[in-house]
Design a protein around this motif. Sequence first.
Motif, PDB file in Angstrom:
ATOM      1  N   ALA A 191      -6.562   1.564  -5.173  1.00  0.00           N
ATOM      2  CA  ALA A 191      -6.933   2.771  -5.918  1.00  0.00           C
ATOM      3  C   ALA A 191      -7.006   3.998  -5.015  1.00  0.00           C
ATOM      4  CB  ALA A 191      -8.265   2.548  -6.631  1.00  0.00           C
ATOM      5  N   GLN A 192      -7.395   3.798  -3.773  1.00  0.00           N
ATOM      6  CA  GLN A 192      -7.452   4.914  -2.824  1.00  0.00           C
ATOM      7  C   GLN A 192      -6.056   5.420  -2.474  1.00  0.00           C
ATOM      8  OE1 GLN A 192      -9.751   3.111   0.298  1.00  0.00           O
ATOM      9  NE2 GLN A 192     -11.693   3.384  -0.783  1.00  0.00           N
ATOM     10  N   ARG A 193      -5.072   4.530  -2.527  1.00  0.00           N
ATOM     11  CA  ARG A 193      -3.699   4.940  -2.228  1.00  0.00           C
ATOM     12  C   ARG A 193      -3.035   5.646  -3.403  1.00  0.00           C
ATOM     13  NH1 ARG A 193      -1.101   3.384   2.530  1.00  0.00           N
ATOM     14  NH2 ARG A 193      -2.702   2.666   3.982  1.00  0.00           N
ATOM     15  N   GLN A 194      -3.519   5.376  -4.617  1.00  0.00           N
ATOM     16  CA  GLN A 194      -2.944   6.024  -5.797  1.00  0.00           C
ATOM     17  C   GLN A 194      -4.082   6.537  -6.666  1.00  0.00           C
ATOM     18  OE1 GLN A 194      -1.315   8.041  -7.816  1.00  0.00           O
ATOM     19  NE2 GLN A 194       0.422   6.970  -6.873  1.00  0.00           N
ATOM     20  N   ILE A 195      -4.446   7.791  -6.431  1.00  0.00           N
ATOM     21  CA  ILE A 195      -5.649   8.325  -7.076  1.00  0.00           C
ATOM     22  C   ILE A 195      -5.479   8.495  -8.590  1.00  0.00           C
ATOM     23  CG2 ILE A 195      -6.519   9.469  -4.998  1.00  0.00           C
ATOM     24  CD1 ILE A 195      -5.336  12.099  -6.100  1.00  0.00           C
ATOM     25  N   LYS A 196      -4.248   8.469  -9.086  1.00  0.00           N
ATOM     26  CA  LYS A 196      -4.039   8.569 -10.536  1.00  0.00           C
ATOM     27  C   LYS A 196      -4.267   7.234 -11.241  1.00  0.00           C
ATOM     28  CE  LYS A 196      -0.731  12.406 -10.298  1.00  0.00           C
ATOM     29  NZ  LYS A 196       0.680  12.800 -10.538  1.00  0.00           N
ATOM     30  N   ALA A 197      -4.302   6.153 -10.473  1.00  0.00           N
ATOM     31  CA  ALA A 197      -4.525   4.834 -11.064  1.00  0.00           C
ATOM     32  C   ALA A 197      -5.953   4.723 -11.594  1.00  0.00           C
ATOM     33  CB  ALA A 197      -4.256   3.741 -10.040  1.00  0.00           C
ATOM     34  N   LYS A 198      -6.116   3.935 -12.642  1.00  0.00           N
ATOM     35  CA  LYS A 198      -7.449   3.642 -13.162  1.00  0.00           C
ATOM     36  C   LYS A 198      -7.880   2.287 -12.624  1.00  0.00           C
ATOM     37  CE  LYS A 198      -6.939   6.267 -17.443  1.00  0.00           C
ATOM     38  NZ  LYS A 198      -7.019   6.244 -18.911  1.00  0.00           N
ATOM     39  N   ILE A 199      -9.113   2.189 -12.156  1.00  0.00           N
ATOM     40  CA  ILE A 199      -9.626   0.924 -11.643  1.00  0.00           C
ATOM     41  C   ILE A 199     -10.796   0.488 -12.502  1.00  0.00           C
ATOM     42  CG2 ILE A 199     -11.021   2.158  -9.907  1.00  0.00           C
ATOM     43  CD1 ILE A 199     -10.703  -0.337  -8.100  1.00  0.00           C
ATOM     44  N   TYR A 200     -10.814  -0.801 -12.843  1.00  0.00           N
ATOM     45  CA  TYR A 200     -11.899  -1.329 -13.665  1.00  0.00           C
ATOM     46  C   TYR A 200     -12.388  -2.646 -13.072  1.00  0.00           C
ATOM     47  CZ  TYR A 200     -14.659  -2.807 -17.659  1.00  0.00           C
ATOM     48  OH  TYR A 200     -15.699  -3.212 -18.465  1.00  0.00           O
ATOM     49  N   LYS A 201     -13.677  -2.724 -12.849  1.00  0.00           N
ATOM     50  CA  LYS A 201     -14.296  -3.928 -12.298  1.00  0.00           C
ATOM     51  C   LYS A 201     -14.827  -4.794 -13.432  1.00  0.00           C
ATOM     52  CE  LYS A 201     -18.231  -3.369 -10.136  1.00  0.00           C
ATOM     53  NZ  LYS A 201     -19.168  -3.003  -9.042  1.00  0.00           N
ATOM     54  N   ILE A 202     -14.448  -6.075 -13.428  1.00  0.00           N
ATOM     55  CA  ILE A 202     -14.977  -7.006 -14.412  1.00  0.00           C
ATOM     56  C   ILE A 202     -16.130  -7.771 -13.763  1.00  0.00           C
ATOM     57  CG2 ILE A 202     -14.475  -8.987 -15.905  1.00  0.00           C
ATOM     58  CD1 ILE A 202     -11.718  -7.904 -16.326  1.00  0.00           C
ATOM     59  N   GLU A 203     -17.319  -7.447 -14.209  1.00  0.00           N
ATOM     60  CA  GLU A 203     -18.538  -7.990 -13.618  1.00  0.00           C
ATOM     61  C   GLU A 203     -18.583  -9.512 -13.740  1.00  0.00           C
ATOM     62  OE1 GLU A 203     -20.924  -6.231 -12.154  1.00  0.00           O
ATOM     63  OE2 GLU A 203     -20.480  -4.154 -12.749  1.00  0.00           O
ATOM     64  N   GLY A 204     -18.783 -10.181 -12.602  1.00  0.00           N
ATOM     65  CA  GLY A 204     -18.947 -11.634 -12.596  1.00  0.00           C
ATOM     66  C   GLY A 204     -17.660 -12.430 -12.616  1.00  0.00           C
ATOM     67  N   ALA A 205     -16.508 -11.744 -12.702  1.00  0.00           N
ATOM     68  CA  ALA A 205     -15.234 -12.461 -12.851  1.00  0.00           C
ATOM     69  C   ALA A 205     -14.702 -12.961 -11.517  1.00  0.00           C
ATOM     70  CB  ALA A 205     -14.195 -11.553 -13.515  1.00  0.00           C
TER      71      ALA A 205
ATOM     72  N   LEU B 126       0.822  -1.214   0.000  1.00  0.00           N
ATOM     73  CA  LEU B 126       0.000   0.000   0.000  1.00  0.00           C
ATOM     74  C   LEU B 126       0.856   1.264   0.000  1.00  0.00           C
ATOM     75  CD1 LEU B 126      -2.887  -1.055   2.410  1.00  0.00           C
ATOM     76  CD2 LEU B 126      -3.036  -0.689  -0.063  1.00  0.00           C
ATOM     77  N   LYS B 127       1.968   1.243   0.739  1.00  0.00           N
ATOM     78  CA  LYS B 127       2.866   2.405   0.718  1.00  0.00           C
ATOM     79  C   LYS B 127       3.538   2.545  -0.644  1.00  0.00           C
ATOM     80  CE  LYS B 127       3.847   3.037   5.627  1.00  0.00           C
ATOM     81  NZ  LYS B 127       4.876   3.003   6.689  1.00  0.00           N
ATOM     82  N   ALA B 128       3.883   1.405  -1.246  1.00  0.00           N
ATOM     83  CA  ALA B 128       4.474   1.445  -2.586  1.00  0.00           C
ATOM     84  C   ALA B 128       3.465   1.994  -3.588  1.00  0.00           C
ATOM     85  CB  ALA B 128       4.923   0.048  -3.008  1.00  0.00           C
ATOM     86  N   ALA B 129       2.186   1.651  -3.412  1.00  0.00           N
ATOM     87  CA  ALA B 129       1.131   2.142  -4.313  1.00  0.00           C
ATOM     88  C   ALA B 129       1.121   3.671  -4.355  1.00  0.00           C
ATOM     89  CB  ALA B 129      -0.232   1.608  -3.868  1.00  0.00           C
ATOM     90  N   GLU B 130       1.370   4.292  -3.218  1.00  0.00           N
ATOM     91  CA  GLU B 130       1.390   5.755  -3.154  1.00  0.00           C
ATOM     92  C   GLU B 130       2.525   6.340  -3.994  1.00  0.00           C
ATOM     93  OE1 GLU B 130       1.760   6.505   1.006  1.00  0.00           O
ATOM     94  OE2 GLU B 130      -0.306   5.892   1.466  1.00  0.00           O
TER      95      GLU B 130
END
Length: 273
Positions: free
Chosen positions: A227-241, A197-201
Amino acid sequence: MIQKEQFKLSGAEGKTIFGDYTYDDKNTIKGTIIFVHGFKGFKDWGAHNPVAGWFASNGYRYLKFNLSHSGVKLENPVDVTDMETFASNTFSKEFFDVDAVISYTAEKFPDNPIYLIGHSRGGGLAIVTAAKDQRISKLITWSSIADFSSLWKKEQEKEWIRTSTIKVINARTHEAMPLNSTLLHDFRKHKEEFDILKAAERVSVPWLILHGDQDVNVDFSVAQQLAQRQIKAKIYKIEGANHVYGASHPYTSDCLPDHLQQAAEKTLDFILQ
């Protein structure tokens, strides 16, 4: 035509890293994708080879490898059978291997950008690596963990140290796989350094976080934590995966499962941006 080349490198403690890279010799190579497998995983697990072929057909060199202490032997590349080596693995050894593969890639293909994909525990390795390695152009994590110690139960630690070994069950083979306490000691010694998590920042390169919302191994909320630790990251949820996007081992089809196809396409779109 799709080609596959094998390679081997000296990994942690002199153990061999076996790897391969897949590419289309009729296409101009746009970049090299390095894939880092997860805990109890290996480069030839499930649909990893069709995934490599798919990215190669889209103009990328797709490089995957077995971490040196994965417990997978050259003579049996489709299972973890070397339990002694598997038991002696540590995170430090895995980071050594990832760095060795990136160095190999940067030297062999110096004109191509390097994109790093990590799955599950490999996602944790990829995040910590990308936070400090300027050779990485983009980071993509699939079903990543956010804490290396989430792979065992906190209440196991005292017994683990006392007996020197714990057993983890392979859900597919139902085999009890040993882990030596050197893994725990190594994690505690490098706790700050291995803090995902610290690295994510600190991740400064473009980063895509992919995760299935039916992942029972690593909950989707973990992706949200990252994603909360790195707000520039893009997060995408794959429904049902699920955790492996519908793949299984062995995997005999040439076509990717629908959820894994989605993951591959989202990854390619992100790399092309």
